[in-house]
Write a protein that holds these residues in place. Structure first.
Motif, mmCIF file in Angstrom:
data_model
loop_
_atom_site.group_PDB
_atom_site.id
_atom_site.type_symbol
_atom_site.label_atom_id
_atom_site.label_comp_id
_atom_site.label_asym_id
_atom_site.label_seq_id
_atom_site.Cartn_x
_atom_site.Cartn_y
_atom_site.Cartn_z
ATOM 1 N N GLU A 145 1.025 -8.612 -7.086
ATOM 2 C CA GLU A 145 1.524 -9.436 -6.667
ATOM 3 C C GLU A 145 2.350 -9.132 -5.539
ATOM 4 O OE1 GLU A 145 4.513 -13.247 -8.164
ATOM 5 O OE2 GLU A 145 3.933 -11.670 -9.447
ATOM 6 N N ASP A 146 3.210 -7.781 -5.731
ATOM 7 C CA ASP A 146 3.920 -7.289 -4.875
ATOM 8 C C ASP A 146 3.665 -5.687 -4.814
ATOM 9 O OD1 ASP A 146 6.066 -5.889 -3.514
ATOM 10 O OD2 ASP A 146 7.510 -7.569 -4.080
ATOM 11 N N THR A 147 3.004 -5.308 -4.068
ATOM 12 C CA THR A 147 2.244 -4.073 -3.775
ATOM 13 C C THR A 147 3.440 -2.678 -3.930
ATOM 14 O OG1 THR A 147 2.373 -3.865 -1.451
ATOM 15 C CG2 THR A 147 0.423 -4.619 -2.607
ATOM 16 N N SER A 194 -2.589 -6.759 -2.011
ATOM 17 C CA SER A 194 -1.655 -7.806 -2.302
ATOM 18 C C SER A 194 -2.325 -9.049 -2.709
ATOM 19 C CB SER A 194 -0.709 -8.110 -1.212
ATOM 20 O OG SER A 194 -1.386 -8.518 -0.083
ATOM 21 N N TYR A 195 -1.886 -9.670 -3.793
ATOM 22 C CA TYR A 195 -2.642 -10.996 -4.383
ATOM 23 C C TYR A 195 -1.460 -11.669 -4.806
ATOM 24 C CZ TYR A 195 -5.862 -14.030 -6.710
ATOM 25 O OH TYR A 195 -6.624 -15.061 -6.884
ATOM 26 N N HIS A 196 -0.990 -12.817 -4.059
ATOM 27 C CA HIS A 196 0.133 -13.558 -4.538
ATOM 28 C C HIS A 196 -0.072 -14.977 -4.236
ATOM 29 C CE1 HIS A 196 1.135 -13.381 -0.139
ATOM 30 N NE2 HIS A 196 0.965 -11.917 -0.265
#
Length: 276
Positions: free
Chosen positions: A36-38, A58-60
């Motif tokens: 969600e937050d690298t 990143s995956y948010h």
């Protein structure tokens, strides 16, 4: 079934020492780490003494729609993808649900590394009944939508767990007090597992007044279920209207029936006014 594997991993909600050992293991061997937050992910990895083995992406909430197909393609090609969010379990009020459903649809195996849970920890320390509970996440921000949603929960007999932002806490507690009653027992749990961990217990109105001073940090709110609420507002509404039509004061009728059923006095009153 694809040879790829999607791993949902719980991360510490505060204290990095709560990280599950399998999280450390997967950070060191997953082909891809979707975070969600690298920056927070790299900071946590440093605290745990491990370097991510695979590519960190990143995956948010702002890119999950676009990034999901890419991750599913990697999964179907046989890669392992580790999904982590900032704190707690992916897909529980955090990004992840979209990827899980897409992976399942593509025939990819999905597993989980269990970890710390703000929901369960708050429930455990709240002092409220734990035998049956439900998780409601964040309430709607708009007052009207929030009030309508709370009206559907006024007769809920299970203990309820909510998340809330600190700057909206007093407003949220006031809205819940209006819907459930000022004296409904509740607990506000903030900064769980962190240095300034605090649990405040009391009636909803009392806690709303306390929150006016300003609460900081991550907030979880636990609210007792309705006691003795074995009927719905819709079921008792005809009785409310009949008594009010016979000359009784509507507010007095709602207070009497709320006391007898465990329903919210405000929910009864609002329903009666709308039905007139």
């Amino acid at each position: 079934m694809s040879d790829g594997l999607l791993v949902l991993a719980g991360t510490p909600i505060g204290d990095p020492r709560d990280a599950p050992p399998r999280l450390v293991s997967w950070l060191g061997r997953a082909d891809v780490v979707a975070a969600e937050d690298t920056r927070r992910l790299h900071r946590l990895a440093d605290q745990l003494g491990v370097s991510p083995h695979g590519r960190v992406l990143s995956y948010h909430e702002h890119n999950e729609r676009a990034r999901t197909p890419e991750l599913v393609e990697r999964l179907t090609s046989g890669e392992s993808v580790l999904l982590v969010t900032d704190a707690g379990m992916p897909s529980v009020s955090d990004p992840g649900y979209r990827l899980v459903t897409a992976a399942i649809a593509a025939g990819v195996r999905v597993t989980c590394v269990p970890g710390p849970s703000a929901v369960l920890m708050a429930l455990a320390v709240s002092g409220l009944p734990t035998d049956r509970f439900c998780f409601e996440g964040f309430l709607p921000r708009k007052p009207g939508e929030r009030a309508r949603h709370l009206a559907t929960l006024a007769a809920e007999p299970r203990t309820m767990v909510f998340f809330e932002a600190p700057h909206r806490l007093s407003e949220m507690l006031t809205a819940v007090a209006d819907a459930f009653g000022a004296q409904r027992p509740a607990a506000v749990c903030r900064e769980l597992t962190k240095t300034y961990e605090e649990v405040r217990r009391g009636g909803l109105a009392e806690l709303a007044d306390w929150a006016l001073e300003g609460a900081r940090g991550e907030i979880t709110v636990v609210v007792a279920g309705a006691r003795g609420a074995s009927v719905s507002v819709e079921e008792v509404l005809p009785k409310v209207l009949t008594r009010a039509a016979s000359g009784e004061r509507l507010k007095d009728v709602c207070a009497d029936i709320a006391s007898a059923t465990g329903l919210s006095k405000k929910a009864l009153y609002d329903a009666a006014v709308a039905a007139r």
